[in-house]
Design a protein around this motif. Structure first.
Motif, PDB file in Angstrom:
ATOM      1  N   LYS A 145       0.821  -1.304   0.144  1.00  0.00           N
ATOM      2  CA  LYS A 145       0.012   0.118   0.072  1.00  0.00           C
ATOM      3  C   LYS A 145       0.807   1.219   0.179  1.00  0.00           C
ATOM      4  N   ASN A 146       0.837   2.208  -1.191  1.00  0.00           N
ATOM      5  CA  ASN A 146       1.607   3.246  -1.186  1.00  0.00           C
ATOM      6  C   ASN A 146       3.144   2.811  -1.442  1.00  0.00           C
ATOM      7  N   ASP A 147       3.340   1.664  -2.026  1.00  0.00           N
ATOM      8  CA  ASP A 147       4.594   1.105  -2.176  1.00  0.00           C
ATOM      9  C   ASP A 147       5.174   0.636  -0.734  1.00  0.00           C
ATOM     10  N   LYS A 148       4.565   0.528   0.208  1.00  0.00           N
ATOM     11  CA  LYS A 148       5.099   0.147   1.293  1.00  0.00           C
ATOM     12  C   LYS A 148       4.350  -1.443   1.631  1.00  0.00           C
ATOM     13  N   GLU A 149       5.116  -2.353   1.972  1.00  0.00           N
ATOM     14  CA  GLU A 149       4.455  -3.621   2.171  1.00  0.00           C
ATOM     15  C   GLU A 149       3.794  -3.783   3.414  1.00  0.00           C
ATOM     16  N   LEU A 181      -8.474   2.367  -3.920  1.00  0.00           N
ATOM     17  CA  LEU A 181      -9.606   2.667  -2.889  1.00  0.00           C
ATOM     18  C   LEU A 181     -10.416   3.919  -2.994  1.00  0.00           C
ATOM     19  N   GLU A 182     -11.739   3.776  -2.828  1.00  0.00           N
ATOM     20  CA  GLU A 182     -12.541   5.057  -2.896  1.00  0.00           C
ATOM     21  C   GLU A 182     -13.242   5.229  -1.411  1.00  0.00           C
ATOM     22  N   ILE A 183     -12.767   6.233  -0.663  1.00  0.00           N
ATOM     23  CA  ILE A 183     -13.078   6.439   0.563  1.00  0.00           C
ATOM     24  C   ILE A 183     -14.090   7.554   0.514  1.00  0.00           C
ATOM     25  N   HIS A 184     -15.433   7.591   1.218  1.00  0.00           N
ATOM     26  CA  HIS A 184     -16.300   8.585   1.744  1.00  0.00           C
ATOM     27  C   HIS A 184     -15.937   9.142   2.933  1.00  0.00           C
ATOM     28  N   TYR A 185     -15.961  10.502   3.035  1.00  0.00           N
ATOM     29  CA  TYR A 185     -15.830  10.894   4.482  1.00  0.00           C
ATOM     30  C   TYR A 185     -16.249  12.481   4.598  1.00  0.00           C
ATOM     31  N   THR A 186     -16.683  12.821   5.610  1.00  0.00           N
ATOM     32  CA  THR A 186     -17.129  14.215   6.000  1.00  0.00           C
ATOM     33  C   THR A 186     -16.119  15.126   5.665  1.00  0.00           C
ATOM     34  N   PRO A 187     -16.763  16.361   5.438  1.00  0.00           N
ATOM     35  CA  PRO A 187     -15.933  17.412   4.912  1.00  0.00           C
ATOM     36  C   PRO A 187     -14.868  17.995   6.103  1.00  0.00           C
ATOM     37  N   GLY A 198      -7.982   7.027  -2.722  1.00  0.00           N
ATOM     38  CA  GLY A 198      -7.021   7.210  -4.015  1.00  0.00           C
ATOM     39  C   GLY A 198      -6.115   6.342  -3.917  1.00  0.00           C
ATOM     40  N   VAL A 199      -5.614   5.652  -2.728  1.00  0.00           N
ATOM     41  CA  VAL A 199      -4.546   4.680  -2.526  1.00  0.00           C
ATOM     42  C   VAL A 199      -4.589   3.607  -3.432  1.00  0.00           C
ATOM     43  N   ALA A 200      -3.417   2.971  -4.017  1.00  0.00           N
ATOM     44  CA  ALA A 200      -3.553   1.814  -4.775  1.00  0.00           C
ATOM     45  C   ALA A 200      -3.196   0.852  -4.121  1.00  0.00           C
ATOM     46  N   VAL A 201      -3.675  -0.147  -3.686  1.00  0.00           N
ATOM     47  CA  VAL A 201      -3.532  -1.556  -3.001  1.00  0.00           C
ATOM     48  C   VAL A 201      -3.097  -2.498  -3.991  1.00  0.00           C
ATOM     49  N   ILE A 202      -1.797  -3.123  -3.597  1.00  0.00           N
ATOM     50  CA  ILE A 202      -1.287  -4.110  -4.809  1.00  0.00           C
ATOM     51  C   ILE A 202      -1.107  -5.296  -4.213  1.00  0.00           C
ATOM     52  N   CYS A 203      -1.452  -6.510  -4.988  1.00  0.00           N
ATOM     53  CA  CYS A 203      -1.141  -7.899  -4.741  1.00  0.00           C
ATOM     54  C   CYS A 203      -0.286  -8.175  -5.694  1.00  0.00           C
ATOM     55  N   ARG A 204       0.811  -8.681  -5.071  1.00  0.00           N
ATOM     56  CA  ARG A 204       1.859  -9.235  -5.941  1.00  0.00           C
ATOM     57  C   ARG A 204       2.345 -10.474  -5.944  1.00  0.00           C
ATOM     58  N   ASP A 253      -9.392   5.062   6.522  1.00  0.00           N
ATOM     59  CA  ASP A 253      -9.552   6.583   6.924  1.00  0.00           C
ATOM     60  C   ASP A 253      -9.622   7.440   5.476  1.00  0.00           C
ATOM     61  N   ARG A 254      -9.702   8.809   5.734  1.00  0.00           N
ATOM     62  CA  ARG A 254      -9.682   9.486   4.693  1.00  0.00           C
ATOM     63  C   ARG A 254      -8.294   9.691   3.975  1.00  0.00           C
ATOM     64  N   SER A 255      -7.066   9.214   4.613  1.00  0.00           N
ATOM     65  CA  SER A 255      -5.912   9.098   3.936  1.00  0.00           C
ATOM     66  C   SER A 255      -5.748   8.059   2.924  1.00  0.00           C
TER      67      SER A 255
END
Length: 438
Positions: A164-168, A224-230, A201-207, A196-198
């Motif tokens: 996730k985000n190039d971190k294993e 990932l698409e995460i919905h969160y309050t403003p 848009g993060v790409a989770v990769i299975c290798r 969480d909101r961070s």
């Protein structure tokens, strides 16, 4: 067929030649090597003999079927071809290798007795492209997400890693199952985490790593698409708003879905002056500020998930007066004396006057107060002049009195001495006639 040919060959040889061949074959031995090939690839099987006196070589498969006898093909299989045939080497190729081709192949040197060498053909099962399951879009902030990555057909079993985000990510579950053919494996791995909101848009990769992939792993990716309050923040165009100047307040709002539009209020109510306070998108533009604009401005953003707001306290400052530096020249005029006396008698005036500084003085240095010195000099001069003036008048008055008394005594006196005595005596009777001078 080839066994019959081989037996016929032996029967035609003379007995003496057969004895010589047996004698020379004592130093002969076939050499082979194990081969590993990826499923669908081509395997090359090679058998070599360093010393060979025209003795035949043969390759046979794990089922003990003859594939090639010297340069003659024995098994009708279009995938098997001759690469090289000589007295010292017999090489064959097996194309489009399948998992069923795996096993032990035998190279035989037909000496008396027959000598053999084994070569094991290993076929690697290529894992299928992995698939990620368990994601349903969108995911609400704070929900627990479970993603599963799965691949089949690997031999030996493939290895699955998550990033996730190039971190294993290490904390995952791993499961290996044997396929129905009992040769390959299906491997799956499960990743659990709370979003969480961070994570939006993060790409989770299975290798998938496997020796059959030649250091080029297969990957599957899930964005990932995460919905969160403003989240809301108000940014002013200037940190020090002043009266008469314009001010723009920008309401920076982030959320998923994006909140649009935003709502501006002042002190809990509507904006008091819509003509001067213009709302454009997320901006509140106050054309020119005055003291009545002081207050708490609130920006509120709302989306389908929730609502959030931020506040900004506006304090309009006065425009600072710019005073030009002046130089006070000491003077003995009446105006200067009056100002100086006010300085010495009034603390307020003194503080005001003492704040004036020589513009030629260096910053940070305190020089002499020329106005104060000039005032003191003027007072001294004034007092001195008044003293001289009063003293002169006093002397002039006394001189007139002396002359008057002397003249009065000389009217009846025969000489000067008698006149003086008469004048002194007459002072007793003339008390009422004395003149007093102030």
């Amino acid at each position: 067929m080839f066994v019959f040919f081989f037996l016929c060959n032996l029967s035609l040889e003379p007995a003496a030649a057969s004895k010589n061949k047996m004698k020379g074959s004592q130093g002969q031995f076939p050499l082979t090597q194990n081969v590993t090939v990826v499923e669908g690839g081509t395997a090359i099987l090679t058998c070599r003999v360093d010393q060979n006196d025209n003795t035949s070589l043969q390759w046979s498969n794990p089922a003990q079927q003859t594939l090639y006898f010297d340069d003659k093909k024995a098994l009708r299989d279009n995938r098997i071809e001759l690469v090289r045939a000589s007295w010292h080497e017999l090489s064959i190729s097996v194309s489009d290798v399948s998992l069923s081709d795996e096993g032990q192949y035998t190279c035989s040197l037909f000496t008396m007795p027959v000598k053999t060498s084994k070569a094991y053909l290993t076929v690697l099962g290529v894992p299928e492209k992995p698939q990620i399951s368990g994601f349903s879009s969108p995911v609400m902030e704070g929900d627990l997400m479970q993603l599963t990555c799965k691949t089949s057909g690997s031999k030996p079993a493939a290895d699955i890693r998550w990033f996730k985000n190039d971190k294993e990510i290490k904390d995952v579950k791993y499961l290996k199952e044997e396929d129905a053919n009992r040769k390959t494996f299906t491997v799956s791995s499960t990743l659990d985490f709370r979003v969480d909101r961070s994570d939006d848009g993060v790409a989770v990769i299975c290798r998938v790593d496997h020796e059959s992939l030649n250091a080029t792993p297969q990957v599957a990716m899930q964005v990932l698409e995460i919905h969160y309050t403003p989240s809301v923040k108000i940014i002013p165009s200037t940190p020090f708003p002043q009266e008469g100047q314009p001010l723009i307040l920008t309401c920076e709002s982030k959320g998923k879905p994006l909140p649009e539009p935003v709502l501006w209020t002042k002190d809990g109510g509507e904006l008091p002056d819509p003509d001067r306070m213009v709302v454009s998108g997320r901006e509140l533009n106050i054309l020119f500020l005055n003291k009545t604009d002081n207050g708490t401005y609130r920006c509120e953003a709302t989306n389908t998930i929730g609502q959030s707001s931020a506040e900004y306290v506006l304090i309009v400052h006065d425009v600072p007066n710019t005073l030009l530096p002046t130089t006070i020249i000491p003077s003995l005029t009446t105006a200067t004396v009056t100002t100086t006396v006010a300085i010495t008698t009034s603390p307020t005036t003194s503080a005001t006057t003492s704040s004036v500084r020589d513009p030629n003085a260096l910053a940070g240095q305190t020089g002499p107060d020329h106005a104060l010195i000039g005032g003191i000099v003027a007072v001294v001069v004034f007092v001195t002049l008044c003293s001289i003036f009063l003293l002169g008048r006093y002397l002039a008055r006394h001189k007139g009195t002396y002359l008057t008394n002397e003249a009065k005594g000389a009217e009846d006196a025969p000489d000067a001495d008698t006149a003086i005595i008469n004048a002194e005596g007459s002072q007793v009777n003339a008390e009422e006639k004395k003149e007093y001078f102030i």
